[in-house]
Design a protein around this motif. Structure first.
Motif, PDB file in Angstrom:
ATOM      1  N   THR A  46     -60.802   1.190   7.585  1.00 15.47           N
ATOM      2  CA  THR A  46     -59.179   0.828   7.848  1.00 15.47           C
ATOM      3  C   THR A  46     -58.240   0.751   6.525  1.00 15.47           C
ATOM      4  OG1 THR A  46     -59.452  -1.538   7.895  1.00 15.47           O
ATOM      5  CG2 THR A  46     -59.687  -0.278   9.992  1.00 15.47           C
ATOM      6  N   TYR A  47     -57.105   0.735   6.626  1.00 16.62           N
ATOM      7  CA  TYR A  47     -56.324   0.170   5.246  1.00 16.62           C
ATOM      8  C   TYR A  47     -56.840  -1.120   4.827  1.00 16.62           C
ATOM      9  CZ  TYR A  47     -52.309  -0.813   2.281  1.00 16.62           C
ATOM     10  OH  TYR A  47     -51.760  -1.205   1.066  1.00 16.62           O
ATOM     11  N   THR A  48     -56.711  -1.908   5.417  1.00 19.83           N
ATOM     12  CA  THR A  48     -57.125  -3.524   5.364  1.00 19.83           C
ATOM     13  C   THR A  48     -58.612  -3.323   4.506  1.00 19.83           C
ATOM     14  OG1 THR A  48     -55.943  -4.268   6.934  1.00 19.83           O
ATOM     15  CG2 THR A  48     -57.359  -5.744   5.836  1.00 19.83           C
ATOM     16  N   ASP A  49     -59.604  -2.787   5.279  1.00 17.28           N
ATOM     17  CA  ASP A  49     -61.010  -2.612   4.997  1.00 17.28           C
ATOM     18  C   ASP A  49     -61.034  -2.075   3.243  1.00 17.28           C
ATOM     19  OD1 ASP A  49     -63.578  -2.629   4.698  1.00 17.28           O
ATOM     20  OD2 ASP A  49     -63.844  -0.965   5.884  1.00 17.28           O
ATOM     21  N   CYS A  50     -60.363  -0.739   3.118  1.00 13.53           N
ATOM     22  CA  CYS A  50     -60.323  -0.067   1.919  1.00 13.53           C
ATOM     23  C   CYS A  50     -59.461  -0.763   0.870  1.00 13.53           C
ATOM     24  CB  CYS A  50     -59.630   1.338   2.260  1.00 13.53           C
ATOM     25  SG  CYS A  50     -60.678   2.593   3.278  1.00 13.53           S
ATOM     26  N   ALA A  51     -58.425  -1.491   1.251  1.00  9.05           N
ATOM     27  CA  ALA A  51     -57.685  -2.150   0.232  1.00  9.05           C
ATOM     28  C   ALA A  51     -58.524  -3.207  -0.353  1.00  9.05           C
ATOM     29  CB  ALA A  51     -56.499  -2.875   0.872  1.00  9.05           C
ATOM     30  N   ALA A  52     -59.415  -3.876   0.605  1.00 13.46           N
ATOM     31  CA  ALA A  52     -60.245  -5.000   0.210  1.00 13.46           C
ATOM     32  C   ALA A  52     -61.398  -4.330  -1.001  1.00 13.46           C
ATOM     33  CB  ALA A  52     -60.920  -5.775   1.240  1.00 13.46           C
ATOM     34  N   LYS A  53     -62.005  -3.306  -0.351  1.00 16.42           N
ATOM     35  CA  LYS A  53     -63.065  -2.736  -1.089  1.00 16.42           C
ATOM     36  C   LYS A  53     -62.708  -1.863  -2.494  1.00 16.42           C
ATOM     37  CE  LYS A  53     -66.275  -2.507   2.639  1.00 16.42           C
ATOM     38  NZ  LYS A  53     -67.193  -1.559   3.659  1.00 16.42           N
ATOM     39  N   TYR A  54     -61.588  -1.390  -2.145  1.00 14.12           N
ATOM     40  CA  TYR A  54     -61.206  -0.444  -3.379  1.00 14.12           C
ATOM     41  C   TYR A  54     -59.705  -0.715  -3.686  1.00 14.12           C
ATOM     42  CZ  TYR A  54     -65.495   1.774  -1.875  1.00 14.12           C
ATOM     43  OH  TYR A  54     -66.793   2.125  -1.719  1.00 14.12           O
ATOM     44  N   ALA A  55     -59.553  -1.851  -4.261  1.00  8.83           N
ATOM     45  CA  ALA A  55     -57.974  -2.406  -4.303  1.00  8.83           C
ATOM     46  C   ALA A  55     -57.397  -1.369  -5.269  1.00  8.83           C
ATOM     47  CB  ALA A  55     -58.098  -4.012  -4.777  1.00  8.83           C
ATOM     48  N   ASP A  56     -57.889  -1.161  -6.454  1.00  7.36           N
ATOM     49  CA  ASP A  56     -56.883  -0.447  -7.368  1.00  7.36           C
ATOM     50  C   ASP A  56     -56.502   1.146  -6.872  1.00  7.36           C
ATOM     51  OD1 ASP A  56     -55.980  -0.351 -10.159  1.00  7.36           O
ATOM     52  OD2 ASP A  56     -57.164   1.673 -10.386  1.00  7.36           O
ATOM     53  N   PRO A  57     -57.359   1.970  -6.329  1.00  4.59           N
ATOM     54  CA  PRO A  57     -56.832   3.270  -5.818  1.00  4.59           C
ATOM     55  C   PRO A  57     -55.859   2.980  -4.608  1.00  4.59           C
ATOM     56  CG  PRO A  57     -59.379   2.735  -5.167  1.00  4.59           C
ATOM     57  CD  PRO A  57     -58.929   1.901  -6.415  1.00  4.59           C
ATOM     58  N   SER A  78     -53.257   5.169   3.275  1.00 10.23           N
ATOM     59  CA  SER A  78     -52.042   4.651   2.539  1.00 10.23           C
ATOM     60  C   SER A  78     -50.990   5.186   3.076  1.00 10.23           C
ATOM     61  CB  SER A  78     -52.225   4.897   0.943  1.00 10.23           C
ATOM     62  OG  SER A  78     -51.039   4.716   0.322  1.00 10.23           O
ATOM     63  N   ALA A  79     -50.856   6.435   3.240  1.00 11.12           N
ATOM     64  CA  ALA A  79     -49.794   7.178   3.898  1.00 11.12           C
ATOM     65  C   ALA A  79     -49.240   6.592   5.210  1.00 11.12           C
ATOM     66  CB  ALA A  79     -49.702   8.736   4.097  1.00 11.12           C
ATOM     67  N   ALA A  80     -50.338   6.385   6.199  1.00 14.68           N
ATOM     68  CA  ALA A  80     -50.078   5.769   7.467  1.00 14.68           C
ATOM     69  C   ALA A  80     -49.239   4.354   7.269  1.00 14.68           C
ATOM     70  CB  ALA A  80     -51.259   5.927   8.266  1.00 14.68           C
ATOM     71  N   GLN A  81     -49.817   3.504   6.386  1.00 15.37           N
ATOM     72  CA  GLN A  81     -49.848   2.356   5.949  1.00 15.37           C
ATOM     73  C   GLN A  81     -48.095   2.287   5.824  1.00 15.37           C
ATOM     74  OE1 GLN A  81     -51.131  -0.506   6.592  1.00 15.37           O
ATOM     75  NE2 GLN A  81     -49.804  -2.139   5.648  1.00 15.37           N
ATOM     76  N   GLN A  82     -47.712   3.184   4.849  1.00 23.27           N
ATOM     77  CA  GLN A  82     -46.294   3.284   4.352  1.00 23.27           C
ATOM     78  C   GLN A  82     -45.517   3.945   5.431  1.00 23.27           C
ATOM     79  OE1 GLN A  82     -45.858   1.718   1.457  1.00 23.27           O
ATOM     80  NE2 GLN A  82     -47.925   1.299   1.410  1.00 23.27           N
ATOM     81  N   GLY A  83     -45.884   4.337   6.670  1.00 27.06           N
ATOM     82  CA  GLY A  83     -45.023   4.611   7.588  1.00 27.06           C
ATOM     83  C   GLY A  83     -44.739   6.155   7.642  1.00 27.06           C
ATOM     84  N   PHE A  84     -45.545   6.896   7.003  1.00 23.56           N
ATOM     85  CA  PHE A  84     -45.427   8.433   6.905  1.00 23.56           C
ATOM     86  C   PHE A  84     -45.938   9.254   8.270  1.00 23.56           C
ATOM     87  CE2 PHE A  84     -44.691   7.722   2.565  1.00 23.56           C
ATOM     88  CZ  PHE A  84     -44.045   8.659   2.263  1.00 23.56           C
ATOM     89  N   MET A  85     -46.833   8.431   9.088  1.00 21.30           N
ATOM     90  CA  MET A  85     -47.459   8.999  10.232  1.00 21.30           C
ATOM     91  C   MET A  85     -46.482   8.566  11.479  1.00 21.30           C
ATOM     92  SD  MET A  85     -49.546  11.050   8.971  1.00 21.30           S
ATOM     93  CE  MET A  85     -49.676  11.134   7.277  1.00 21.30           C
ATOM     94  N   GLY A  86     -45.609   7.870  11.213  1.00 20.26           N
ATOM     95  CA  GLY A  86     -44.744   7.161  12.387  1.00 20.26           C
ATOM     96  C   GLY A  86     -44.746   5.631  12.207  1.00 20.26           C
ATOM     97  N   PRO A  87     -43.684   5.164  12.806  1.00 18.71           N
ATOM     98  CA  PRO A  87     -43.811   3.691  12.893  1.00 18.71           C
ATOM     99  C   PRO A  87     -44.977   2.952  13.513  1.00 18.71           C
ATOM    100  CG  PRO A  87     -42.078   4.587  14.401  1.00 18.71           C
ATOM    101  CD  PRO A  87     -42.689   5.609  13.849  1.00 18.71           C
ATOM    102  N   GLY A  88     -45.620   1.918  12.868  1.00 17.64           N
ATOM    103  CA  GLY A  88     -46.498   1.346  13.670  1.00 17.64           C
ATOM    104  C   GLY A  88     -47.892   2.079  13.769  1.00 17.64           C
ATOM    105  N   VAL A  89     -48.239   3.028  13.218  1.00 20.96           N
ATOM    106  CA  VAL A  89     -49.347   3.906  13.529  1.00 20.96           C
ATOM    107  C   VAL A  89     -50.480   3.149  12.775  1.00 20.96           C
ATOM    108  CG1 VAL A  89     -50.573   5.992  12.977  1.00 20.96           C
ATOM    109  CG2 VAL A  89     -48.116   5.953  14.049  1.00 20.96           C
ATOM    110  N   GLN A  90     -51.557   2.872  13.663  1.00 23.09           N
ATOM    111  CA  GLN A  90     -52.813   2.201  13.185  1.00 23.09           C
ATOM    112  C   GLN A  90     -53.968   3.161  13.131  1.00 23.09           C
ATOM    113  OE1 GLN A  90     -52.670  -1.039  15.863  1.00 23.09           O
ATOM    114  NE2 GLN A  90     -53.065  -2.465  14.212  1.00 23.09           N
ATOM    115  N   VAL A  91     -54.848   3.169  12.131  1.00 20.56           N
ATOM    116  CA  VAL A  91     -55.548   4.219  11.908  1.00 20.56           C
ATOM    117  C   VAL A  91     -57.206   3.113  11.751  1.00 20.56           C
ATOM    118  CG1 VAL A  91     -56.546   6.206  10.560  1.00 20.56           C
ATOM    119  CG2 VAL A  91     -54.274   5.764  10.891  1.00 20.56           C
ATOM    120  N   GLN A  92     -58.212   3.752  12.385  1.00 17.60           N
ATOM    121  CA  GLN A  92     -59.635   3.284  11.952  1.00 17.60           C
ATOM    122  C   GLN A  92     -60.472   4.481  11.952  1.00 17.60           C
ATOM    123  OE1 GLN A  92     -60.937  -0.150  14.192  1.00 17.60           O
ATOM    124  NE2 GLN A  92     -63.219   0.045  12.984  1.00 17.60           N
ATOM    125  N   VAL A  93     -60.953   5.045  10.898  1.00 14.43           N
ATOM    126  CA  VAL A  93     -61.594   6.129  11.040  1.00 14.43           C
ATOM    127  C   VAL A  93     -63.170   5.999  11.205  1.00 14.43           C
ATOM    128  CG1 VAL A  93     -60.264   7.323   9.181  1.00 14.43           C
ATOM    129  CG2 VAL A  93     -62.299   5.822   8.520  1.00 14.43           C
TER     130      VAL A  93
END
Length: 357
Positions: A168-179, A141-156
């Motif tokens: 990924t942010y998209t994957d987690c937002a789909a599976k665990y929308a509320d948190p 979430s922090a990376a998506q909000q730009g806290f890790m730098g502009p345009g930083v993408q993450v895939q754990v």
């Protein structure tokens, strides 16, 4: 980075120094000095950050980077560099490591054991699974909000055969929308301009409210980890339940989980996984403080069950204003520091607080 054998020796030395739970090393979270302090030092492939959260140092690095990136916006929390509530997550992860709770509970691998890779976090560990939701999700979430730098993408990275973890942010937002929505709200709340007429104490209370909403939602999402409980003793499973329930009280009071305040709450936690024969407050190889904490947790659970779950409801209702939350935090600290007296007065004090709402 140090070799696994050397890290294992360091971990063994740290654990041997404590008579109760070990959550700090040289005043910082466990093995903090060996984690990554720069986003550019994280593993990367094709311009995408690819951290491995199943390695303790890399998972702790996610928390370290999140703390560092948000710290400039935490001024209302206080004047110390360790006043951010995110420090509590780092200390919690360190406690899980030193108490052996990140190791493979099934015994089928040496992941997390002294005989194997001590930095390995087992995907079969219930504790490691639960912690995933309060380390990986906020980082994404922090990376998506730009806290890790502009345009930083993450895939754990995901361990082989583990299919129930989002990456990924998209994957987690789909599976665990509320948190994910609530972590977004917390990081957006940090970035938002605030009314200069609002006091720092009110700002802090608002941000802590957003933080605990996110953490509580993450905790509720850990129902996905329930299948991993089967390899633990009944005593440890009861402690898991108590540990999750205690978060309901702490979150409602908007506890400021700074490094120092979290240390007070985490050090009395059991320094090893619990076995079937363990009965608090008479577990011989645990400290008096650990036995007292386990006894307090069990007491809260028993009272809540006897009241049909209304104790938690009553507590949440009582935490209705900034002032009552301050009283609630003091009561939680009292439960940890002087449990006998606090338990005697707990219900009457909560009832009194509730009347002021």
């Amino acid at each position: 980075m140090l070799r696994p054998a050397v890290l294992g020796l360091l971990l063994a030395c740290v654990v041997s120094l404590g008579s109760s739970a070990v959550v700090l090393e040289n005043g910082m979270p466990i093995l903090w000095a060996h984690t990554t302090g720069q986003v550019t030092d994280m593993p990367m492939q094709d311009g995408i950050l690819t951290p491995d959260p199943w390695n303790y140092l890399q998972r702790m690095s996610l928390l370290r980077l999140t703390i560092a990136a948000t710290d400039p916006l935490m001024g209302c929390m206080g004047g110390n560099a360790t006043d951010s509530p995110l420090w509590g997550l780092a200390l919690q992860l360190g406690w899980m490591l030193t108490s052996g709770r990140l190791a493979d509970p099934t015994g089928t691998t040496t992941c997390g054991l002294q005989t194997g890779d001590t930095m390995c976090i087992s995907p079969q560990s219930w504790w490691g699974c639960v912690n995933y939701f309060t380390s990986v999700l906020p980082f994404l979430s922090a990376a998506q909000q730009g806290f890790m730098g502009p345009g930083v993408q993450v895939q754990v990275m995901v361990p082989e055969g583990a299919t129930d973890y989002c990456t990924t942010y998209t994957d987690c937002a789909a599976k665990y929308a509320d948190p994910m929505t609530k972590w977004d709200a917390f990081f957006q709340g940090l970035s938002a301009e605030t009314d200069p007429s609002v006091s720092d104490n009110e700002k802090k209370d608002t941000l802590l409210g957003l933080y605990w909403e996110a953490q509580t939602s993450s905790t509720h999402a850990t129902a996905a980890c329930n299948d991993r409980k089967t390899s633990y003793s009944t005593t440890e499973k009861n402690f898991m339940k108590s540990w999750l329930n205690s978060a309901e009280y702490v979150s409602a009071s908007r506890f400021q989980s700074s490094l120092e305040k979290s240390r007070v709450f985490l050090e009395p936690l059991p320094s090893r996984t619990l076995q079937e024969a363990d009965v608090a407050p008479n577990i011989a190889d645990l400290s008096l403080e650990e036995n007292n904490t386990l006894n307090t947790f069990s007491w809260l659970d028993r009272i809540n069950s006897l009241l049909g779950g209304s104790l938690v409801t009553m507590w949440k209702r009582a935490m209705c204003t900034l002032e009552t939350r301050e009283k609630g935090r003091a009561m939680m600290e009292q439960l940890m520091m002087n449990p006998t007296e606090a338990m005697t007065n707990f219900i009457s004090v909560v009832t009194q607080i509730t009347r002021s709402c």
